[in-house]
Scaffold this active site. Structure first.
Site, PDB file in Angstrom:
ATOM      1  N   GLU A 191      65.841 -22.647  -2.852  1.00  0.00           N
ATOM      2  CA  GLU A 191      67.194 -23.693  -3.696  1.00  0.00           C
ATOM      3  C   GLU A 191      66.523 -24.633  -4.096  1.00  0.00           C
ATOM      4  O   GLU A 191      67.122 -25.153  -5.309  1.00  0.00           O
ATOM      5  CB  GLU A 191      66.830 -24.723  -2.242  1.00  0.00           C
ATOM      6  N   HIS A 247      72.264 -28.073  -6.860  1.00  0.00           N
ATOM      7  CA  HIS A 247      74.144 -27.955  -5.995  1.00  0.00           C
ATOM      8  C   HIS A 247      74.358 -28.749  -5.330  1.00  0.00           C
ATOM      9  O   HIS A 247      74.775 -29.099  -4.036  1.00  0.00           O
ATOM     10  CB  HIS A 247      72.605 -27.209  -3.808  1.00  0.00           C
ATOM     11  N   ARG A 257      74.922 -18.491  -4.181  1.00  0.00           N
ATOM     12  CA  ARG A 257      74.005 -18.752  -3.334  1.00  0.00           C
ATOM     13  C   ARG A 257      73.020 -18.259  -4.333  1.00  0.00           C
ATOM     14  O   ARG A 257      73.176 -17.353  -4.695  1.00  0.00           O
ATOM     15  CB  ARG A 257      73.483 -17.873  -2.664  1.00  0.00           C
TER      16      ARG A 257
END
Length: 342
Positions: free
Chosen positions: A281, A300, A253
Site C-alpha cells: 500500500e 489511496h 487494490r
C-alpha cells in the site's frame, strides 16, 4: 411506582482512533443519541481486551457502528456480546472485521459501499478525461519549455473524442464509472465474467475478454474485487498488449496489478499510469513510482475523503434508523457477496 425503562436498542461505535471525529458531525451524534441508548462519544478501538466501560457497552450492545480500523469480530469478541444482532459498517469492504463467526451467529451486516463508490468513480472519471486529453504530459512539457510551442503537433493524438476506455469489473464503482462516462463521445469496453451480453447491452458497453480489452483500449481502468482469482490479473501479457501511450488507472487494490511487470513499462515510458493503490500500500521510499513523470501516484484517496465521509455517516445512520424501527437493511451484505466484492 416503577422507574421508566429506556427501551431503545443499544449501540456501540467500534473503529480506529480518530475515525469517529472525522466521520460524525454533531448532527450525526444527535441522530445516534435519539435512536439508541448509548453514549455516542464512547468509541471502542479494541474489543479483544477492552477497557471496563467498553466491555460493559459491548455486553449490552444490540448493534455495532463500525468504520475504518474496526477491530475484528472474532468468536471470542462475539461471546462477550450476547445481545449483538447487527453490524452497520460506515465504509466499504467488511472483509477486514466481519468473520465467519459473525455469519455463523446469524448477525445481520450492512455496508455503505455504494456511497463510498461515488467518489472513487468521480476520481476515475477525472483520471480518464485527463488521460485522454494528455493533460499531465502537456503540463510537464509546458513547465519545461516555458515558451510558445506547437502543442497541436506534439500532442496530435490527444483528445477524448472516440477514445476507447476499457472498464475491468462491473462492480458498484465500475457501473458508476460507466454511467459517468455515458455523456462523453467515448467507446466503452467491459470485462466482467459475471456480465452477459444482455446486461452489457443494458449498460451500453461492449463485453469482451481481458486480453482483447487491454489490446483495444486507450485507457484501462480497474474496478474488479480483490479475491484470489484477481491477483495479478493485469500481468506482463496484458500490459504488453496495451498500445504505446496507453494509460492504466487502478483505484481498486494494488494486488490486481503485477507491479514487477508494470514498472519496466513505466520506466521505459511506453505506458502511463494513474495509481491510487499499490502493492504494498505504501511503496518503498526508493520506488520509482514517486518520481516517474508518466505516473500520477496518490495515497489511496480516491474513496471518501474529508467532507465525503459525512455521506458515509448519513447512509449508515439511515440503516441504523431501519434497524431501530425493526426493518431489514436496505443494502445488506451476505456471505456469498464477498466472493465478488472488494
Amino acid at each position: 411506582m416503577h422507574q421508566a425503562t429506556d427501551r431503545r436498542p443499544s449501540l456501540l461505535l467500534a473503529m480506529g482512533p480518530g475515525v469517529a471525529d472525522r466521520l460524525l458531525t454533531d448532527r450525526h451524534r444527535a441522530r445516534v443519541a435519539a435512536l439508541f441508548n448509548t453514549d455516542p462519544r464512547l468509541i471502542a478501538h479494541d474489543l479483544a481486551a477492552p477497557r471496563a466501560e467498553v466491555a460493559a457497552a459491548l455486553a449490552g450492545a444490540d448493534v455495532l457502528l463500525t468504520c475504518w480500523g474496526a477491530p475484528e469480530l472474532t468468536a471470542e469478541v462475539l461471546a462477550a456480546a450476547p445481545r449483538l444482532r447487527a453490524v452497520v459498517h460506515a465504509a466499504g469492504s467488511v472483509k477486514h472485521h466481519i468473520t465467519q463467526a459473525c455469519w455463523d451467529r446469524g448477525i445481520s451486516v450492512t455496508s455503505v459501499a455504494a456511497a463510498n463508490a461515488l467518489p472513487v468513480a468521480e476520481f476515475t472519471l477525472g483520471a480518464v478525461l485527463f488521460a485522454g486529453k494528455r493533460v499531465l504530459p502537456t503540463a510537464r512539457r509546458y513547465a519545461q519549455l516555458r515558451a510558445e510551442h506547437d502543442w497541436h503537433t506534439e500532442f496530435d493524438g490527444a483528445g477524448n473524442y472516440h477514445r476507447t476506455v476499457g472498464v475491468i469489473g462491473a462492480s458498484r464503482i465500475g457501473r458508476r464509472v460507466i454511467e459517468l462516462l455515458r455523456p462523453f463521445d467515448l467507446r466503452v469496453l467491459l470485462h466482467d465474467p459475471y456480465v452477459d451480453d444482455a446486461e452489457a447491452a443494458a449498460l451500453s458497453v461492449e463485453r469482451t475478454g481481458l486480453d482483447d480489452l487491454c489490446a483495444r483500449a486507450d485507457i484501462v481502468t480497474v474496478h474488479a474485487p480483490e479475491v484470489p482469482a484477481t491477483r495479478h490479473m493485469i500481468g506482463a501479457r496484458q500490459l504488453a498488449l496495451m498500445a504505446d501511450g496507453a494509460t492504466l488507472i487502478n483505484t481498486s487494490r494494488g494486488s490486481l496489478v503485477d507491479e514487477d511487470a508494470l514498472l519496466p513499462e513505466l520506466v521505459a515510458g511506453r505506458l502511463d499510469a494513474v495509481l491510487d493503490v499499490t502493492e504494498p500500500e505504501l511503496p518503498p521510499a526508493g520506488s520509482p513510482l514517486y518520481d516517474l513523470p508518466n505516473v500520477l501516484l496518490t495515497p489511496h484517496i480516491a474513496g471518501s475523503l474529508g467532507g465525503e465521509l459525512h455521506r458515509l455517516a448519513d447512509r449508515a445512520l439511515d440503516e441504523l434508523e431501519r434497524f431501530a424501527a425493526g426493518l431489514p437493511f436496505a443494502d445488506p451484505v451476505r456471505p456469498r457477496d464477498l466472493d465478488t466484492s472488494a
